[in-house]
Design a protein around this motif. Structure first.
Motif, PDB file in Angstrom:
ATOM      1  N   LEU A  26       0.830  -1.199   0.000  1.00 32.37           N
ATOM      2  CA  LEU A  26       0.000   0.000   0.000  1.00 32.37           C
ATOM      3  C   LEU A  26       0.867   1.253   0.000  1.00 32.37           C
ATOM      4  CD1 LEU A  26      -2.457  -1.037   2.882  1.00 32.37           C
ATOM      5  CD2 LEU A  26      -2.782  -1.419   0.438  1.00 32.37           C
ATOM      6  N   LYS A  28       0.842   5.569   1.025  1.00 33.34           N
ATOM      7  CA  LYS A  28       0.389   6.276   2.221  1.00 33.34           C
ATOM      8  C   LYS A  28      -1.110   6.552   2.187  1.00 33.34           C
ATOM      9  CE  LYS A  28       3.017   9.563   3.879  1.00 33.34           C
ATOM     10  NZ  LYS A  28       3.622  10.906   4.108  1.00 33.34           N
ATOM     11  N   GLU A  30      -3.385   4.865   0.642  1.00 35.39           N
ATOM     12  CA  GLU A  30      -4.109   3.608   0.815  1.00 35.39           C
ATOM     13  C   GLU A  30      -4.055   3.120   2.261  1.00 35.39           C
ATOM     14  OE1 GLU A  30      -3.436   1.908  -3.732  1.00 35.39           O
ATOM     15  OE2 GLU A  30      -1.935   1.549  -2.174  1.00 35.39           O
ATOM     16  N   VAL A  31      -2.937   3.356   2.947  1.00 37.83           N
ATOM     17  CA  VAL A  31      -2.847   2.986   4.366  1.00 37.83           C
ATOM     18  C   VAL A  31      -3.832   3.820   5.187  1.00 37.83           C
ATOM     19  CG1 VAL A  31      -1.363   2.958   6.406  1.00 37.83           C
ATOM     20  CG2 VAL A  31      -0.465   2.195   4.220  1.00 37.83           C
ATOM     21  N   PHE A  34      -7.085   2.352   4.615  1.00 33.07           N
ATOM     22  CA  PHE A  34      -7.126   1.042   5.269  1.00 33.07           C
ATOM     23  C   PHE A  34      -7.530   1.171   6.740  1.00 33.07           C
ATOM     24  CE2 PHE A  34      -4.963  -2.521   7.445  1.00 33.07           C
ATOM     25  CZ  PHE A  34      -5.404  -3.600   6.697  1.00 33.07           C
ATOM     26  N   ILE A  42      -1.150   9.145   9.421  1.00 35.57           N
ATOM     27  CA  ILE A  42      -0.182   8.149   8.953  1.00 35.57           C
ATOM     28  C   ILE A  42       1.233   8.696   9.054  1.00 35.57           C
ATOM     29  CG2 ILE A  42       0.574   6.771   6.974  1.00 35.57           C
ATOM     30  CD1 ILE A  42      -2.057   5.867   8.305  1.00 35.57           C
ATOM     31  N   PHE A  52       7.758   0.362   7.221  1.00 38.82           N
ATOM     32  CA  PHE A  52       7.483   0.495   5.795  1.00 38.82           C
ATOM     33  C   PHE A  52       8.512  -0.328   5.034  1.00 38.82           C
ATOM     34  CE2 PHE A  52       9.823   4.175   7.426  1.00 38.82           C
ATOM     35  CZ  PHE A  52      11.025   4.068   6.733  1.00 38.82           C
ATOM     36  N   PHE A  64       4.166   0.307   1.940  1.00 36.82           N
ATOM     37  CA  PHE A  64       3.942  -0.419   3.174  1.00 36.82           C
ATOM     38  C   PHE A  64       3.338  -1.780   2.867  1.00 36.82           C
ATOM     39  CE2 PHE A  64       3.189   4.088   3.659  1.00 36.82           C
ATOM     40  CZ  PHE A  64       3.852   4.464   4.810  1.00 36.82           C
ATOM     41  N   ALA A  66       0.473  -4.199   4.242  1.00 34.15           N
ATOM     42  CA  ALA A  66      -0.709  -4.094   5.081  1.00 34.15           C
ATOM     43  C   ALA A  66      -0.561  -4.901   6.363  1.00 34.15           C
ATOM     44  CB  ALA A  66      -1.949  -4.554   4.299  1.00 34.15           C
ATOM     45  N   CYS A  69       1.752  -3.074   8.902  1.00 36.10           N
ATOM     46  CA  CYS A  69       1.102  -1.899   9.495  1.00 36.10           C
ATOM     47  C   CYS A  69       0.035  -2.321  10.504  1.00 36.10           C
ATOM     48  CB  CYS A  69       0.474  -1.043   8.397  1.00 36.10           C
ATOM     49  SG  CYS A  69       1.661  -0.320   7.252  1.00 36.10           S
ATOM     50  N   TRP A  70      -0.755  -3.315  10.127  1.00 33.05           N
ATOM     51  CA  TRP A  70      -1.807  -3.808  11.021  1.00 33.05           C
ATOM     52  C   TRP A  70      -1.202  -4.352  12.314  1.00 33.05           C
ATOM     53  CZ3 TRP A  70      -6.928  -3.821  11.769  1.00 33.05           C
ATOM     54  CH2 TRP A  70      -7.469  -4.793  12.627  1.00 33.05           C
TER      55      TRP A  70
END
Length: 212
Positions: A26, A28, A30-31, A34, A42, A52, A64, A66, A69-70
């Motif tokens: 993803l 920035k 898109e994050v 998300f 972000i 990242f 990134f 996903a 980040c999650w």
């Protein structure tokens, strides 16, 4: 930001993506979508250590995973919750010590006289807070937030038309502005809904323990 290097693999294993959510690379924007937050949020998370796979530079976007980040976000939330729980436990233990109660006692576990004393202290404290404008009725807060949201909604909804009329914004740009405005409004509503959902109304008799 912690000086300790992140063990990304361990984090992802401890906090996997929800079932049915595929992993993906993803950017920035898109994050932000998300997590249903803004891009400035972000940027703040990146400064706080969110992992990242490719750093953004002039002309090149951040990239990134996903899953990473999650996992990082869930780990941070778990750590924050643990800190709150530890602080709350220390406060409750001290208060219980002062009145001779034990952890896990409910209001009904106290003798009637001590229970009434506790109610009287609580009522006096709340009265003092209200006199100092340190606390507000839930209904008043809800009413004010509803009015603020109405003003935000009206202003945001008018923005694309204003841009089209005042600066001759093209149809494509107007569509982007409308989509962004819709996203902002949705974030506002979701944030407020989460706020009240995390703070349900609890009566004295329903409380899990004396000071919860």
């Amino acid at each position: 930001m912690s000086d300790q290097p992140l063990d990304i693999e361990a984090l992802v294993k401890a906090y996997p993506l929800p079932e049915g959510v595929p992993d993906a690379v993803l950017n920035k924007t898109e994050v932000a979508e998300f997590f249903h937050v803004s891009e400035p949020t972000i940027a703040a998370w990146i400064r706080d250590g969110m992992p990242f796979v490719e750093e953004g530079t002039n002309g090149r976007s951040y990239k990134f995973m996903a899953s990473q980040c999650w996992a990082w976000r869930q780990s941070k939330k778990a750590g924050e919750e643990q800190q709150r729980s530890e602080a709350r436990a220390a406060i409750e233990a001290m208060r219980l010590k002062l009145i001779g109660g034990e952890v896990g006692d409910t209001i009904r576990a106290l003798p009637p006289k001590e229970r009434q004393q506790l109610y009287d202290v609580e009522a006096a404290h709340l009265k003092l807070c209200r006199e100092r404008n340190q606390t507000l009725q839930r209904e008043d807060v809800s009413e004010v937030m509803t009015e603020v949201l109405r003003l935000c909604r009206d202003g945001v909804n008018q923005l694309p038309d204003v841009l089209e009329r005042e600066v001759n914004l093209g149809p494509k740009a107007v569509a982007v502005a409308i989509q962004h405005c819709d996203t902002v409004l949705e974030e506002l509503y979701q944030t407020i809904e989460r706020y009240f959902a995390d703070r349900p109304i609890v009566t004295r008799e329903e409380r899990a323990d004396l000071f919860n």
